[in-house]
Motif scaffolding. Structure first.
Motif, PDB file in Angstrom:
ATOM      1  N   GLU A 190      -6.937   5.543 -27.611  1.00  0.00           N
ATOM      2  CA  GLU A 190      -7.980   5.178 -26.654  1.00  0.00           C
ATOM      3  C   GLU A 190      -8.783   3.952 -27.078  1.00  0.00           C
ATOM      4  N   SER A 388     -10.385  30.215 -23.897  1.00  0.00           N
ATOM      5  CA  SER A 388     -10.859  29.403 -25.008  1.00  0.00           C
ATOM      6  C   SER A 388     -11.548  30.316 -26.024  1.00  0.00           C
ATOM      7  N   GLU A 506     -10.665  19.563 -32.410  1.00  0.00           N
ATOM      8  CA  GLU A 506     -11.778  19.147 -31.555  1.00  0.00           C
ATOM      9  C   GLU A 506     -11.291  18.268 -30.411  1.00  0.00           C
ATOM     10  N   TYR A 507     -10.199  17.550 -30.626  1.00  0.00           N
ATOM     11  CA  TYR A 507      -9.603  16.658 -29.631  1.00  0.00           C
ATOM     12  C   TYR A 507      -8.762  17.466 -28.647  1.00  0.00           C
ATOM     13  N   TYR A 508      -7.919  18.344 -29.163  1.00  0.00           N
ATOM     14  CA  TYR A 508      -7.002  19.105 -28.314  1.00  0.00           C
ATOM     15  C   TYR A 508      -7.727  20.137 -27.461  1.00  0.00           C
ATOM     16  N   GLY A 510     -11.033  20.057 -26.776  1.00  0.00           N
ATOM     17  CA  GLY A 510     -12.205  19.497 -26.111  1.00  0.00           C
ATOM     18  C   GLY A 510     -13.505  20.096 -26.590  1.00  0.00           C
ATOM     19  N   ASP A 512     -17.077  20.188 -28.083  1.00  0.00           N
ATOM     20  CA  ASP A 512     -18.196  19.271 -28.257  1.00  0.00           C
ATOM     21  C   ASP A 512     -18.659  19.311 -29.712  1.00  0.00           C
TER      22      ASP A 512
END
Length: 588
Positions: A190, A388, A506-508, A510, A512
């Motif tokens: 990104e 989750s 934390e990326y996969y 999502g 915070d």
């Protein structure tokens, strides 16, 4: 049916240790001042050393010529930085057939000794590198840095930079994903354009030229060059050196229309051996990398290939889900995951490892390998991403309050009853069914997907009362596990390193940033035998071995998005395991 191991197989496996006869480039006598027939060349990719033994070390560089042709490169190894005390020297020829890389097995060295090395071609002399051989006999301590998963477009290699500032390392253990194969603009890219870290070549890697170009880009990074030039590396590959989620016959990221996978793997592994300071068993063998390193009487390090040599195709939960009900066929899944014929190492490598563990006399047995060995069992609703972690936690809390209310528990507080009343509509029959699902493996690409072979390895270590330490990478997050066998008996411990730059859970998921600490705490609470988790930070791990204990220090950087960084000391953490204990405790 598996072929039985023959006497010839056993003799071949027994030779696979430090000291085995290997190809040695450049042991040709005195260095030369030959001008390479006027071909000008420079050392633009730094230099490196690796695979140290008690009497030898691989030294590496690459020359960049102005035109194609044979280039003579001289090399020197000395005990002083001025090179007035030369120990060995020689010269060799490199050319486009090996991508102008130079790889010398410098033999005839003394054990436990620091050396300086450099290269010359024409009028050019490389910078000097430092390396050291492995110690012999009785020693007091060993310190290793462990790292993995460096994705060039994801951010700067500040973790390599941090490691290059450490002056007390005996070696760097790199557990794979040294490069990534993705095309420009794909995974974790990104901010690549902003940081001027868009990948070369632009497309996904398939050919030998593709892989060579990507290695060249990675090795242009000055932080990586600094670390390579200061400390010897001991490396294994993981999947992204070829393609995502590879196994011996294919990969998740090798699709129809992308050519023959074996040809792609062959090209990738050739480039790996050209660009990494790793010692081949024999010239042209680019497939076998499992091998052992002996650090005196203290540590035997066994580097494994859990990825490309023997691994069966990973299981996929999608193949066990009932499309009508969305439920998991647990019986069929458990039968497959515990299949005694299912292998990650392959028969020959497994037999070699068992022999190494059974015959070693070192205080600590360390398995350097790619993927988590510890059981990471999560509630099925989380593992299959139907809920989750926060959703599961909330439903579990609500269900517990509801059960206490139904039982007439007089200790229920007004706050608990208010909470239940406000969210009672979430306790649907479907939600309650999800809560009742059993715990299942979170990651079938790890040892949890190869349960029987894990039991074989653990049983071998347990049978001899070994002090077993497993180290892992791959997940991009840091972990510490107590390793228990199927009977619940502790056998060893596992320390897993975070990534150099690749994003983690934390990326996969999502997550915070403000929710990270609570999520880490929740995962440690949910997973049996898990003692530590870091889900956010990029970093490395150092392991310090003594005869009494092993200490793992996880160290992190505060950013990978600017070259200026500081160590995120508030997130650093340390744990120790005492010899003979198979237990983990926080260190001061």
């Amino acid at each position: 049916m598996k072929r039985p191991v023959t006497r010839r197989d056993f003799l071949a496996m027994s030779a696979k240790g430090v000291g085995a006869a290997v190809v040695s480039y450049g042991l040709m006598g005195c260095s030369s001042d030959d001008d390479n027939n006027g071909i000008y060349a420079e050392f633009l990719h730094g230099l490196a050393s690796g695979d140290p033994s008690h009497e030898a070390v691989i030294i590496w560089t690459r020359v960049t010529p102005e035109v194609d042709g044979d280039i003579k490169v001289a090399w020197e190894v000395a005990t002083d930085s001025d090179f007035s005390q030369l120990v060995v020297s020689g010269d060799t020829i490199t050319n486009s057939e090996r991508d102008y890389t130079v790889k010398v097995d410098a033999v005839g060295l003394e054990a436990g000794t620091k050396y300086f090395y450099r290269f010359k071609t024409g009028s050019k002399t490389s910078q000097a590198g430092m390396t050291k051989t492995l110690p012999q006999g009785a020693i007091d301590s060993v310190k290793l840095a462990v790292m993995s998963c460096a994705n060039f477009p994801a951010g700067y290699f500040n973790v390599y930079e941090m490691a290059s500032r450490m002056d007390d390392l005996d070696a760097v253990i790199h557990l794979g994903d040294y490069i990534y194969e993705y095309a420009r603009g794909e995974y974790a890219s990104e901010r690549a354009a902003e940081m001027q870290r868009e990948v070369l070549p632009e497309g996904e890697l398939f050919s030998l030229s593709d892989y060579r170009t990507r290695y060249g880009q990675y090795r242009s990074d000055l932080s990586l060059q600094k670390l390579h030039g200061k400390t010897p590396f001991i490396t294994v590959w993981d999947d992204h050196e070829v393609a995502n989620d590879s196994w011996r016959d294919g990969a998740e990221n090798h699709n129809d229309g992308e050519g023959d996978f074996d040809a792609r793997k062959e090209a990738a592994l050739q480039a790996y051996f050209e660009w990494l300071p790793i010692r081949p068993w024999r010239e042209g063998n680019n497939e076998e990398i499992y091998r052992s390193f002996q650090f005196g009487d203290l540590v035997d390090l066994h580097m494994l290939d859990t990825r490309l040599l023997g691994r069966d195709k990973p299981l996929d939960y999608a193949e066990y889900m009932d499309p009508a009900t969305g439920g998991l066929d647990s019986a069929r899944f458990m039968a497959d995951v515990t299949d005694t014929n299912r292998t990650m190492l392959g028969q020959e490598q497994q037999a070699w490892l068992q022999t190494a563990l059974l015959t070693s006399t070192a205080k600590w047995q360390v398995l350097g390998q790619q993927v988590l060995m510890g059981q990471m069992m999560l509630p099925a609703a989380i593992a299959t991403q139907q809920l989750s972690i926060p959703e599961f936690g909330q439903l579990a809390a609500l269900a517990q309050i509801a059960a206490r209310q139904a039982a007439g528990d007089p200790t229920l507080t007004e706050d608990e009853l208010t909470y239940l009343a406000f969210f009672a509509d979430k306790l649907t029959p479907e939600a309650m069914a999800l809560l009742q699902l059993p715990a299942i493996p979170y990651n079938l690409d790890a040892w949890d997907g190869y349960a029987y072979e894990r039991e074989v390895v653990l049983a071998t270590a347990k049978s001899m009362g070994k002090n077993l330490v497993v180290i892992a990478g791959d997940t991009h997050n840091a972990w510490a596990n107590v390793l228990k066998d199927a009977g619940g008996e502790p056998v060893g411990v596992e320390f897993a390193t975070s990534s150099v730059s690749s994003p983690g859970l934390e990326y996969y998921l999502g997550i915070d940033e403000k929710d990270i600490p609570a999520t880490e705490e929740a995962i440690v609470g949910l997973v049996d035998n898990l003692a530590y988790a870091n889900l956010m930070n990029r970093g490395l791990m150092t392991l310090t071995f003594t005869h009494d204990e092993v200490r793992s220090d996880w160290r992190y950087v505060d950013t990978i998005y600017t070259r200026a960084f500081t160590e995120a000391v508030e997130r650093n953490f340390s744990m120790v395991t005492k010899a003979g204990s198979h237990a983990l405790e926080a260190a001061s």
